[in-house]
Design a protein around this motif. Structure first.
Motif, PDB file in Angstrom:
ATOM      1  N   PRO A  42      -5.151  -3.025 -10.294  1.00 27.39           N
ATOM      2  CA  PRO A  42      -5.694  -2.689  -8.987  1.00 27.39           C
ATOM      3  C   PRO A  42      -6.566  -1.449  -9.089  1.00 27.39           C
ATOM      4  O   PRO A  42      -6.490  -0.710 -10.066  1.00 27.39           O
ATOM      5  N   PRO A  43      -7.385  -1.199  -8.079  1.00 32.35           N
ATOM      6  CA  PRO A  43      -8.208  -0.001  -8.097  1.00 32.35           C
ATOM      7  C   PRO A  43      -7.348   1.250  -8.145  1.00 32.35           C
ATOM      8  O   PRO A  43      -6.211   1.250  -7.681  1.00 32.35           O
TER       9      PRO A  43
ATOM     10  N   ALA B 151     -15.218  -2.447  -9.662  1.00 29.13           N
ATOM     11  CA  ALA B 151     -16.178  -2.953 -10.634  1.00 29.13           C
ATOM     12  C   ALA B 151     -15.893  -4.409 -10.985  1.00 29.13           C
ATOM     13  O   ALA B 151     -16.800  -5.173 -11.239  1.00 29.13           O
ATOM     14  N   THR B 152     -14.633  -4.768 -11.011  1.00 28.34           N
ATOM     15  CA  THR B 152     -14.263  -6.142 -11.324  1.00 28.34           C
ATOM     16  C   THR B 152     -13.292  -6.628 -10.262  1.00 28.34           C
ATOM     17  O   THR B 152     -12.522  -5.840  -9.719  1.00 28.34           O
ATOM     18  N   PRO B 153     -13.315  -7.911  -9.977  1.00 30.03           N
ATOM     19  CA  PRO B 153     -12.371  -8.417  -8.974  1.00 30.03           C
ATOM     20  C   PRO B 153     -10.939  -8.296  -9.479  1.00 30.03           C
ATOM     21  O   PRO B 153     -10.686  -8.420 -10.669  1.00 30.03           O
ATOM     22  N   VAL B 154     -10.022  -8.018  -8.565  1.00 29.56           N
ATOM     23  CA  VAL B 154      -8.612  -7.918  -8.921  1.00 29.56           C
ATOM     24  C   VAL B 154      -7.827  -8.932  -8.115  1.00 29.56           C
ATOM     25  O   VAL B 154      -8.255  -9.392  -7.068  1.00 29.56           O
ATOM     26  N   VAL B 155      -6.677  -9.242  -8.628  1.00 25.63           N
ATOM     27  CA  VAL B 155      -5.776 -10.154  -7.942  1.00 25.63           C
ATOM     28  C   VAL B 155      -5.298  -9.477  -6.657  1.00 25.63           C
ATOM     29  O   VAL B 155      -5.132  -8.274  -6.611  1.00 25.63           O
ATOM     30  N   ASP B 156      -5.102 -10.246  -5.604  1.00 27.69           N
ATOM     31  CA  ASP B 156      -4.579  -9.692  -4.359  1.00 27.69           C
ATOM     32  C   ASP B 156      -3.115  -9.331  -4.560  1.00 27.69           C
ATOM     33  O   ASP B 156      -2.245 -10.197  -4.576  1.00 27.69           O
ATOM     34  N   LEU B 157      -2.858  -8.063  -4.735  1.00 24.55           N
ATOM     35  CA  LEU B 157      -1.514  -7.577  -5.004  1.00 24.55           C
ATOM     36  C   LEU B 157      -0.805  -7.228  -3.708  1.00 24.55           C
ATOM     37  O   LEU B 157      -1.449  -6.901  -2.709  1.00 24.55           O
TER      38      LEU B 157
ATOM     39  N   VAL C 216      -2.443   3.171   2.036  1.00 27.85           N
ATOM     40  CA  VAL C 216      -2.083   1.895   1.418  1.00 27.85           C
ATOM     41  C   VAL C 216      -1.492   2.160   0.039  1.00 27.85           C
ATOM     42  O   VAL C 216      -2.070   2.887  -0.771  1.00 27.85           O
ATOM     43  N   ILE C 217      -0.335   1.587  -0.208  1.00 30.21           N
ATOM     44  CA  ILE C 217       0.361   1.705  -1.482  1.00 30.21           C
ATOM     45  C   ILE C 217       0.403   0.319  -2.125  1.00 30.21           C
ATOM     46  O   ILE C 217       0.845  -0.644  -1.497  1.00 30.21           O
ATOM     47  N   THR C 218      -0.050   0.215  -3.356  1.00 29.21           N
ATOM     48  CA  THR C 218       0.046  -1.042  -4.094  1.00 29.21           C
ATOM     49  C   THR C 218       1.474  -1.186  -4.596  1.00 29.21           C
ATOM     50  O   THR C 218       2.058  -0.233  -5.118  1.00 29.21           O
ATOM     51  N   LEU C 219       2.021  -2.387  -4.435  1.00 27.46           N
ATOM     52  CA  LEU C 219       3.428  -2.610  -4.742  1.00 27.46           C
ATOM     53  C   LEU C 219       3.660  -3.539  -5.925  1.00 27.46           C
ATOM     54  O   LEU C 219       2.907  -4.481  -6.140  1.00 27.46           O
ATOM     55  N   GLU C 220       4.736  -3.270  -6.613  1.00 26.26           N
ATOM     56  CA  GLU C 220       5.361  -4.239  -7.492  1.00 26.26           C
ATOM     57  C   GLU C 220       6.563  -4.733  -6.705  1.00 26.26           C
ATOM     58  O   GLU C 220       7.180  -3.967  -5.964  1.00 26.26           O
TER      59      GLU C 220
ATOM     60  N   SER D   5       3.980  -1.584   7.488  1.00 27.32           N
ATOM     61  CA  SER D   5       3.597  -2.999   7.442  1.00 27.32           C
ATOM     62  C   SER D   5       3.351  -3.380   5.990  1.00 27.32           C
ATOM     63  O   SER D   5       3.099  -2.521   5.138  1.00 27.32           O
ATOM     64  N   PHE D   6       3.433  -4.663   5.739  1.00 22.50           N
ATOM     65  CA  PHE D   6       3.343  -5.162   4.366  1.00 22.50           C
ATOM     66  C   PHE D   6       2.393  -6.339   4.316  1.00 22.50           C
ATOM     67  O   PHE D   6       2.334  -7.146   5.248  1.00 22.50           O
ATOM     68  N   GLU D   7       1.654  -6.411   3.238  1.00 19.95           N
ATOM     69  CA  GLU D   7       0.715  -7.512   3.012  1.00 19.95           C
ATOM     70  C   GLU D   7       1.081  -8.198   1.705  1.00 19.95           C
ATOM     71  O   GLU D   7       1.380  -7.528   0.710  1.00 19.95           O
ATOM     72  N   ARG D   8       1.054  -9.512   1.744  1.00 21.00           N
ATOM     73  CA  ARG D   8       1.317 -10.331   0.558  1.00 21.00           C
ATOM     74  C   ARG D   8       2.714 -10.105  -0.038  1.00 21.00           C
ATOM     75  O   ARG D   8       2.895 -10.089  -1.244  1.00 21.00           O
ATOM     76  N   VAL D   9       3.686  -9.908   0.858  1.00 26.60           N
ATOM     77  CA  VAL D   9       5.082  -9.811   0.448  1.00 26.60           C
ATOM     78  C   VAL D   9       5.796 -11.006   1.101  1.00 26.60           C
ATOM     79  O   VAL D   9       6.057 -10.986   2.309  1.00 26.60           O
ATOM     80  N   PRO D  10       6.045 -12.056   0.350  1.00 30.21           N
ATOM     81  CA  PRO D  10       6.627 -13.278   0.918  1.00 30.21           C
ATOM     82  C   PRO D  10       7.938 -13.032   1.669  1.00 30.21           C
ATOM     83  O   PRO D  10       8.865 -12.455   1.122  1.00 30.21           O
TER      84      PRO D  10
END
Length: 173
Positions: free
Chosen positions: A28-29, A39-45, A55-59, A162-167
């Motif tokens: 991720p960026p 610079a390069t596309p990343v997977v929607d994490l 915004v915090i990128t999550l594992e 709030s959360f994004e892309r967390v099933p």
């Protein structure tokens, strides 16, 4: 050709084939606040959006093994990253710091993503017995961040994240 040369050539061919088959990991960026396009596309994490808009990128830790391992053996965690430990139901989860190499902040969340408790500056534990850390109210998830994150972002009990892309989390989405 001699046998030694043939073995060396065969090894080189295998290495070249393996190198050609591997794909570079997408990352991720570096910062969610950057005005520069990636610079390069990343997977929607998966991401957490904190009460202040950060915004915090999550594992994600979803399986029993992932939940048990958490952030063990990691020397550091960037300020804009975290791990979300997601349980099947709300419960009084116990977190321990066995084999964790850095201090963490633990943000306990209810079924809807509201902060039920924050425990800051939890130190590593190198040997048994390790203390456990539990919320003051049942929690469905724990957001683990590098120590100081809760204060830096002003995270407190009662905040809504709030959360994004967390099933399946939060339950209201």
């Amino acid at each position: 050709m001699t046998t030694a040369i043939l073995k060396t050539l065969a090894t080189l061919v295998v290495v070249v084939i393996l190198m050609g088959c591997s794909q570079p990991a997408q990352t991720p960026p570096a910062s969610s606040h950057s005005s520069e396009p990636a610079a390069t596309p990343v997977v929607d994490l998966p991401r957490a959006v904190l009460a202040d808009g950060t915004v915090i990128t999550l594992e994600l830790a979803l399986t029993p093994d992932e939940l048990a391992t958490g952030l063990m053996f990691r020397p550091s965690l960037p300020a804009d990253r975290g791990m979300l430990l997601l349980f099947g139901i709300e419960r009084y989860a116990s977190i321990w710091m066995k084999n964790t190499l850095m201090d963490l902040d633990l943000i306990f969340l209810d079924d809807n993503g509201a902060v039920v408790d924050v425990i800051t500056g939890v130190p590593p534990c190198a040997a048994d017995p390790c203390p456990t850390y539990s919320p003051s109210a049942p929690a469905r998830a724990v957001l683990e961040m590098a120590a100081g994150g809760a204060e830096r972002y002003g995270i407190a009990a009662g905040d809504q994240l709030s959360f994004e892309r967390v099933p399946g989390f939060p339950a209201t989405e």
